[in-house]
Design an enzyme around this catalytic site. Structure first.
Site, PDB file in Angstrom:
ATOM      1  CG  ASN A 299      27.247 -12.140  12.386  1.00 20.23           C
ATOM      2  OD1 ASN A 299      26.025 -12.195  12.267  1.00 20.23           O
ATOM      3  ND2 ASN A 299      27.851 -11.343  13.261  1.00 20.23           N
ATOM      4  CD  GLU A 300      29.879 -19.741  12.788  1.00 15.05           C
ATOM      5  OE1 GLU A 300      30.814 -19.400  12.029  1.00 15.05           O
ATOM      6  OE2 GLU A 300      30.085 -20.332  13.863  1.00 15.05           O
ATOM      7  N   PRO A 301      29.347 -18.376   8.130  1.00 18.54           N
ATOM      8  CG  PRO A 301      30.970 -19.749   7.166  1.00 18.54           C
ATOM      9  CD  PRO A 301      30.367 -19.378   8.484  1.00 18.54           C
TER      10      PRO A 301
ATOM     11  CB  SER B  90      25.878 -14.054   8.737  1.00 16.93           C
ATOM     12  OG  SER B  90      25.925 -15.157   9.582  1.00 16.93           O
TER      13      SER B  90
ATOM     14  CB  THR C 206      32.263 -22.168  15.303  1.00 15.28           C
ATOM     15  OG1 THR C 206      32.513 -21.397  14.138  1.00 15.28           O
ATOM     16  CG2 THR C 206      32.168 -21.259  16.511  1.00 15.28           C
TER      17      THR C 206
END
Ligand code: F6R
Length: 652
Positions: free
Chosen positions: A162-164, A166, A181
């Site tokens: 859940n990247e920035p 999300s 990532t």
């Protein structure tokens, strides 16, 4: 148990946290809680539903669970598992898939039933992704929801993938990976170009629906993001921060990952209650003065009583009586870190009044010349990180050995090997068929097979580069030791495990050389984790030598390098360099030509290594100058440990 290590909350922290001396102890505590859950459910005739993570963080947890299974009969027969995520597209049999990771780390070693294992599929076709993700959510619900969710944290603050950005309400879905990532994962995939761009991941809501959530983080490189997640607002920009909203979540940290928190970094900000307990030892005093100097943008000796009072440092002021006295404490500490004689001076060539051994402290501080061992994880870390100091030690007459811990073959591009093979092919009339065949393969396909033979040749190239660089520094060939530690070839970068052979090789070398000074990489931010493992190996090797008396006479100096510098308050030794020495270090770094122009694992910083080394050294010199100390061209910094202390409290 985790509960015994939970810290009373401070006004800066918005989540529960427990801090352990090191990741092994922390992993044991998490494993104990999981084992208790599994056993309790078994007695109730129920299943325990675990949410599992991959990556380097849970490796020690899984090892402990496997140990509990083998040695204490912990059965996983009543366990159901759901993994957080999987790269997409990536087939389950791919060695870097999370399916393969989970088999290797856990599933192949315990009795969890195959049908109880769930991992999002990396091979599902694009048009079926949505249905697959919805079914995953349904399966979790049908299993009764997740009892215990394990998490790591990425440097973007992600949980799962859940990247920035999300949202809090997100569920299992396909996501695009953040560039940071992908860079962190590049070591596993042999470079960023081969690293997947997307993944399927449980959403934030899926994760937070678990009844118990435990986020683990180890190491200095996680300190900043851990602090943001715990002390910042709950925000979709750092999805780990949403744990603040869960009433049964905890951050489980080792000391290094916790070190950025206000309670450890700047504890005087916690307020009067905490300050009473603050021990104003030299280190804490220096830290506070440096912090104040930075806050007020003033050299140390210019700080006034008002500066201290207004910034909440009245207590420190009271300890010393006045800003003048307090400033001097900080100033002298800093000044005493600086020396141009890192191994101590030749007593026969010193003038009265010269500081002979500052800042060396061991009983062998006066020995001259000294035997010095520089441990370099990769073949170029020595010159990148401490090339100037290395040259000084040699020039000043010490017996300097360099040991290269891993072969570094993984960072040699195929094209670089092909250039050497091409030379071999064409250099003389005797045509080696194998060499010609490999050249043909590269010329036709643009790559070489990932075979042990290729790794061996690549390792050879790096050996030659290291020898050429050592020559620039004046280290003779017979003082170079290529350890080729076996852990390096033991699996994908982030799942590597060290073994007894790694420790034994290192222990033997130390025991043969009995160095007065040991330099080692304390740079734990390298994106592939090799430095951390090398340091662990050193710790274990030193532990095995505890009975040897020479060890009490030696000193361990940790350097940092291409990825980060020591914070100023932790520096015990700063070696100034002249412009000529910087130039010589650069020449030594240039000898590592396979690492120039095209760095396979650059990490988040895209600059070449010599640029980083130059910039890092200049920045440090500027910081010293800004604090009111002499102005040097460049500096290299080190932190000191007595080996026995290091064994007891290594930040690993
Ligand atoms: C792994 C996962 C990720 C990792 C995180 C930290 O399944 O979902 O969130 O936990 O990227 O990775 P490491 O542990 O390798 O630092």
């Amino acid at each position: 148990m985790i509960s015994e290590h939970l810290l009373p909350s401070s006004r800066f922290e918005h989540a529960r946290l427990a801090v352990f001396a090191n990741s092994q102890e922390a992993s044991r505590a998490v494993a104990a809680e999981i084992a208790a859950l599994i056993r309790q459910r078994r007695t109730e005739g129920r299943t325990a539903v675990l949410g599992l993570a991959t990556g380097s963080t849970p490796v020690s947890l899984y090892a402990e669970l496997v140990r509990l299974h083998r040695e204490q009969g912990l059965s996983f027969a009543n366990v159901v598992t759901f993994n957080l995520d999987e790269y997409h597209p990536l087939p389950p049999e791919h060695p870097q898939s999370y399916h393969a990771f989970m088999r290797a780390q856990l599933f192949d070693h315990v009795d969890v039933p195959k049908e109880s294992i769930h991992i999002p599929s990396g091979s599902v076709s694009k048009d079926r992704i949505e249905a697959h993700c919805a079914a995953y959510e349904e399966q979790i619900k049908a299993a009764g929801g997740i009892d215990f969710q394990i998490l790591g944290i990425g440097r973007t603050g992600h949980i799962g993938f859940n990247e920035p950005g999300s949202p809090r309400r997100s569920v299992t879905r396909r996501v695009t990976l953040d560039p940071l990532t992908r860079r962190d994962a590049a070591a596993d995939f042999g470079g960023e170009a081969h690293t997947p761009r997307a993944a399927l991941t449980m959403g934030v809501r899926t994760i937070l629906s678990a009844r118990r959530v435990v986020l683990m983080a180890w190491g200095q490189h996680k300190a900043d993001i851990v602090r943001t997640a715990i002390e910042g607002d709950a925000t979709a920009q750092v999805t780990a921060s949403f744990l603040q909203e869960h009433d049964n979540a905890a951050f489980i940290l080792d000391q290094a990952a916790a070190s950025g928190l206000t309670r450890f970094r700047t504890p005087w900000l916690l307020g009067p209650l905490a300050e009473q307990e603050l021990a104003w030892d030299d280190r804490m005093t220096r830290r506070a003065i440096l912090w104040l100097s930075n806050l007020r943008r003033k050299a140390v000796l210019k700080l006034t009583d008002d500066d201290y009072n207004e910034a909440g440092l009245q207590d420190l002021l009271a300890v010393h009586g006045s800003a003048y006295d307090c400033n001097l404490v900080g100033f002298y500490q800093l000044q005493h870190t600086i020396t141009g004689w890192p191994g101590g001076r030749d007593p026969s060539r010193t003038k009265p009044g010269d500081a002979l051994v500052r800042p060396l402290k061991s009983p062998s501080a006066n020995v001259f010349p000294k035997r010095v061992l520089v441990l370099s994880p990769h073949p170029d870390d020595d010159v990148i990180s401490m090339g100037g100091t290395l040259c000084r030690l040699v020039d000043q007459g010490h017996e300097v050995h360099v040991a290269y811990q891993v072969s570094g073959s993984g960072a040699v591009p195929d094209e670089a090997l092909w250039r050497s093979l091409q030379f071999l092919r064409d250099a003389d009339g005797r045509r080696d068929e194998r060499v010609t065949a490999l050249c043909d393969v590269f010329e036709e396909t643009g790559s070489l097979p990932a075979a042990p033979e290729i790794a061996r040749l690549k390792a050879l190239i790096r050996r030659h580069e290291a020898a050429a660089a050592a020559r620039v520094c004046g280290v003779p060939k017979d003082r170079l030791h290529f350890l080729d530690l076996p852990f390096y070839d033991s699996g994908p970068a982030r799942a590597r495990r060290l073994g007894p052979a790694d420790v034994e090789i290192t222990r033997t070398l130390l025991s043969q050389l009995r160095p007065h000074l040991i330099y080692a990489a304390g740079d734990l931010d390298d994106p592939h984790g090799t430095h951390r493992l090398c340091l662990r190996i050193l710790r274990d090797a030193l532990a095995g030598l505890a009975q040897e008396s020479w060890l009490n006479e030696s000193e361990l100096w940790l350097y940092r390098g291409a990825w980060a510098e020591w914070p100023l308050d932790e520096i015990d030794l700063a070696v100034p360099l002249s412009p000529q020495e910087v130039e010589r270090r650069r020449r030594a770094i240039f000898r590592h030509s396979t690492q120039k122009d095209e760095v396979v694992f650059p990490g988040p910083d895209q600059r070449e290594f010599w640029e980083r080394a130059d910039e890092r050294g200049q920045r440090l010199a500027r910081s010293y100058n800004d604090l009111g100390l002499a102005e040097y061209e460049s500096m290299e910094a080190f932190k000191r440990y007595a080996p026995a202390d290091f064994v007891a409290r290594a930040p690993l």
